[in-house]
Design a protein around this motif. Structure first.
Motif, short mmCIF file in Angstrom:
data_model
loop_
_atom_site.label_atom_id
_atom_site.label_comp_id
_atom_site.label_asym_id
_atom_site.label_seq_id
_atom_site.Cartn_x
_atom_site.Cartn_y
_atom_site.Cartn_z
N GLY A 389 -11.08 2.66 2.63
CA GLY A 389 -11.74 1.38 2.81
C GLY A 389 -12.15 1.18 4.26
O GLY A 389 -11.91 2.01 5.14
N GLY A 390 -12.80 0.05 4.50
CA GLY A 390 -13.23 -0.31 5.85
C GLY A 390 -13.39 -1.81 5.93
O GLY A 390 -13.16 -2.54 4.96
N LEU A 401 -13.43 -9.18 5.41
CA LEU A 401 -12.25 -8.64 4.75
C LEU A 401 -11.82 -7.34 5.42
O LEU A 401 -12.64 -6.51 5.77
N THR A 402 -10.52 -7.16 5.58
CA THR A 402 -9.97 -5.93 6.13
C THR A 402 -9.67 -4.95 5.01
O THR A 402 -9.16 -5.32 3.95
N ASN A 403 -10.00 -3.66 5.24
CA ASN A 403 -9.75 -2.60 4.26
C ASN A 403 -10.37 -2.94 2.91
O ASN A 403 -9.72 -2.83 1.87
N GLY A 404 -11.63 -3.34 2.92
CA GLY A 404 -12.34 -3.58 1.67
C GLY A 404 -12.94 -2.29 1.14
O GLY A 404 -13.08 -1.30 1.87
N ILE A 432 -3.87 -0.40 9.77
CA ILE A 432 -5.12 -1.02 10.21
C ILE A 432 -5.67 -0.28 11.43
O ILE A 432 -4.92 0.12 12.32
N HIS A 433 -6.97 -0.09 11.43
CA HIS A 433 -7.67 0.44 12.60
C HIS A 433 -7.83 -0.71 13.59
O HIS A 433 -8.80 -1.48 13.52
N GLU A 434 -6.88 -0.85 14.48
CA GLU A 434 -6.85 -1.99 15.40
C GLU A 434 -8.08 -1.99 16.31
O GLU A 434 -8.54 -0.96 16.76
N MET A 446 -11.10 -5.34 9.65
CA MET A 446 -10.65 -4.09 10.27
C MET A 446 -10.77 -2.92 9.30
O MET A 446 -10.63 -3.06 8.08
N GLY A 447 -10.99 -1.75 9.88
CA GLY A 447 -10.98 -0.53 9.12
C GLY A 447 -9.57 0.01 8.94
O GLY A 447 -8.58 -0.71 9.13
N VAL A 448 -9.49 1.29 8.58
CA VAL A 448 -8.22 1.94 8.28
C VAL A 448 -7.99 3.10 9.24
O VAL A 448 -8.93 3.76 9.68
#
Length: 546
Positions: A389-390, A401-404, A432-434, A446-448
């Motif tokens: 996701g991203g 949305l985070t990690n959609g 989470i890709h901070e 946020m991405g992953v």
């Protein structure tokens, strides 16, 4: 003929969707491959007996397949001869309404009271179709044959019986073939469920009433689409998006769209996009068209999904561009990556027309990673396919949305526990890709960030991703989201792909690690206008370490 009443119409509409939903559930529950059973990379639908147009697709189906399955069903209809109950055609030819070779379609004629009534079709992502590298994502391919086995429409089942000779050809040309029989039977079982449920619906209401309902639902979809288009100001609106490279030539590819909106119709002109490319980022026309359909569905989620929705959308065939691939151009990246850039370009154009309905760009990559090798503990080969996701883009109503899931579908990453049980790998990190959410009045999601260690044996890794050179753009003054990053640690030494987001055949040994960061969404609005309490929340969560 009596006018169908609204209650009956609604019940039949829900009944058609339920048929598709049950096919989807059967498909994913019976499949052997985690990419289908866990990640839900599949779709099922009902198509018109003569035109092959989409009648219904369930809520659980992958959006990118909405258009492509219609086109592939039409290709089967044009070539089908001597059809009979129990026949099932198999096809994955990208140039006949497909996507990439790993998306394998089954198309079945549905007979009611002895006559052809409709076609049932589904698509499942098979982990491998042969080709240069395990998993089929050959980032350096320059022709379709290097990507795997290409199937024209042929009868895999004849009168309900599996054709063992065609099956033998299939199994002799793909990796881990012993597992594919489970996916084949899952797709066939889903279509059998569709037959039973559609028969029950027709028995209950009669063919005339159901036919009338289908036509009415199509007309309503057309009218609803015309109404939302009519509310858009007339004008010409330009949008752009960029791909990192084609995997072979390390230069960006441009997707340029001009939307001409007049009255109740929209025309999409992609003719100013980059010319056909050497590598696998070419898109077949079916995927290009479907990408536009799903982009409009994203912006106007209230629109129903059937062939009527497509009618007011005029798409000029982008001849002589990489968005209209012809044989033998390679296309493994078209469904999962190019399609999302096309949607991003459409979003960019519509941002200028209806900014209140739009949002900043989402992550826009499925981050395809395939690892294939030998498992010494089990004494067998494997192909592992990972999607990620991203972040979604910020929008006028809030943060992204985070990690959609990706723009093109509902596919999700398979649980790490399932993957660790099936393959000789260990997820050392999944987080989470901070800092990847684009800053704005409303930040991007946020991405992953994940790390996979190979526990045993040797393997080859290949990846077809995007947004490594260009982050998902912001909107209305927002900043771009974080970018894709890939590093492979072999014997402790880092290796970064030359194309950043694309590479193939990277040899790994036990102990080596792949580390991936997926993009965050773009920010929406001026970052200086972000509410203090929202900034404080981000700091408490550690979203922005700097």
């Amino acid at each position: 003929m009596a006018i169908i009443d609204p209650v009956t119409l609604t019940v039949i509409q829900s009944g058609l969707h339920q048929v598709c939903n049950e096919m989807d559930l059967t498909h994913c529950r019976a499949a052997f491959s985690p990419i289908i059973s866990e990640s839900q990379d599949r779709s099922n639908g009902i198509y018109h007996r003569d035109s092959g147009e989409l009648i219904a697709q369930g809520e659980l189906g992958l959006p990118i397949f909405v258009g492509t399955m219609q086109f592939s069903t039409q290709a089967v209809i044009a070539r089908a001869r001597d059809i009979a109950p129990g026949d099932v055609f198999i096809v994955n030819d990208p140039y006949l309404g497909g996507t990439h070779l790993m998306d394998v379609r089954f198309v079945k004629p549905f007979f009611y009271q002895g006559k052809l009534y409709a076609w049932l079709a589904n698509t499942g992502h098979w982990p491998d179709m042969g080709g240069m590298v395990p998993g089929g994502f050959s980032a350096h391919a320059t022709e379709i044959e290097q990507e795997g086995l290409r199937l024209p429409p042929v009868k895999l089942y004849k009168g309900g019986k599996l054709d063992e000779e065609i099956l033998a050809i299939l199994m002799s040309n793909i990796r881990i073939s012993e597992q594919r029989i489970g996916d084949i039977k899952a797709q066939a079982a889903a279509l059998a469920v569709g037959e039973r449920r559609l028969t029950q619906l027709l028995d209950r209401y009669g063919q005339d009433i159901v036919d009338q309902a289908i036509e009415e639902l199509k007309q309503q979809a057309t009218q609803q689409t015309r109404e939302v288009i009519a509310a858009i100001p007339d004008g010409d609106y330009d949008g752009e998006a960029f791909m990192d490279s084609d995997g072979v030539v390390d230069q960006p590819l441009t997707i340029s769209v001009r939307i001409r909106k007049r009255g109740e119709r929209m025309e999409f002109d992609l003719s100013r996009s980059s010319p056909p490319c050497a590598g696998p980022m070419n898109s077949v026309i079916a995927t290009t068209r479907s990408s536009i359909y799903l982009a409009i569905k994203h912006v106007f989620p209230e629109l129903p999904i059937n062939a009527g929705m497509f009618e007011p959308l005029d798409i000029i065939d982008p001849e002589n561009t990489f968005l209209y691939a012809r044989y033998p151009k390679p296309v493994s990246g078209c469904a999962a990556e190019v399609s999302q850039r096309i949607a991003e370009a459409v979003f960019d154009a519509l941002q200028k027309a209806i900014p209140d309905r739009l949002f900043a760009a989402p992550a826009g990559t499925t981050a395809n990673l395939a690892i294939g090798g030998d498992d010494p503990d089990r004494g067998s080969a494997y192909v592992m396919y990972v999607i990620s996701g991203g972040g979604y883009g910020g929008h006028p109503g809030g943060d992204g949305l985070t990690n959609g899931c990706s723009t093109i579908g509902i596919s999700k990453a398979a649980p790490v526990e399932v993957q660790e049980q099936l393959y000789p790998i260990l997820f050392e990190r999944y987080a989470i890709h901070e800092g990847s959410g684009g800053r704005g009045q409303f930040r991007g999601g946020m991405g992953v960030h994940y790390r996979i260690r190979l526990r045993a044996g040797s393997a080859r890794a290949s990846m077809v991703m995007d947004h490594g050179k260009f982050g998902p753009p912001g909107a209305a003054g927002g900043e771009e989201g974080g970018r894709t990053r890939v590093t492979i640690y072999r014997d402790g030494q880092p290796y970064v792909p030359a194309h950043i987001s694309k590479d193939q055949g990277i040899v790994m040994q036990a102990g080596d690690v792949i580390e991936v960061y997926t993009p965050g969404g773009g920010g929406y609005g001026d970052p200086a206008l972000r509410a203090p309490q929202a900034i404080a929340y981000d700091q408490r969560q550690g979203y922005y370490p700097d």
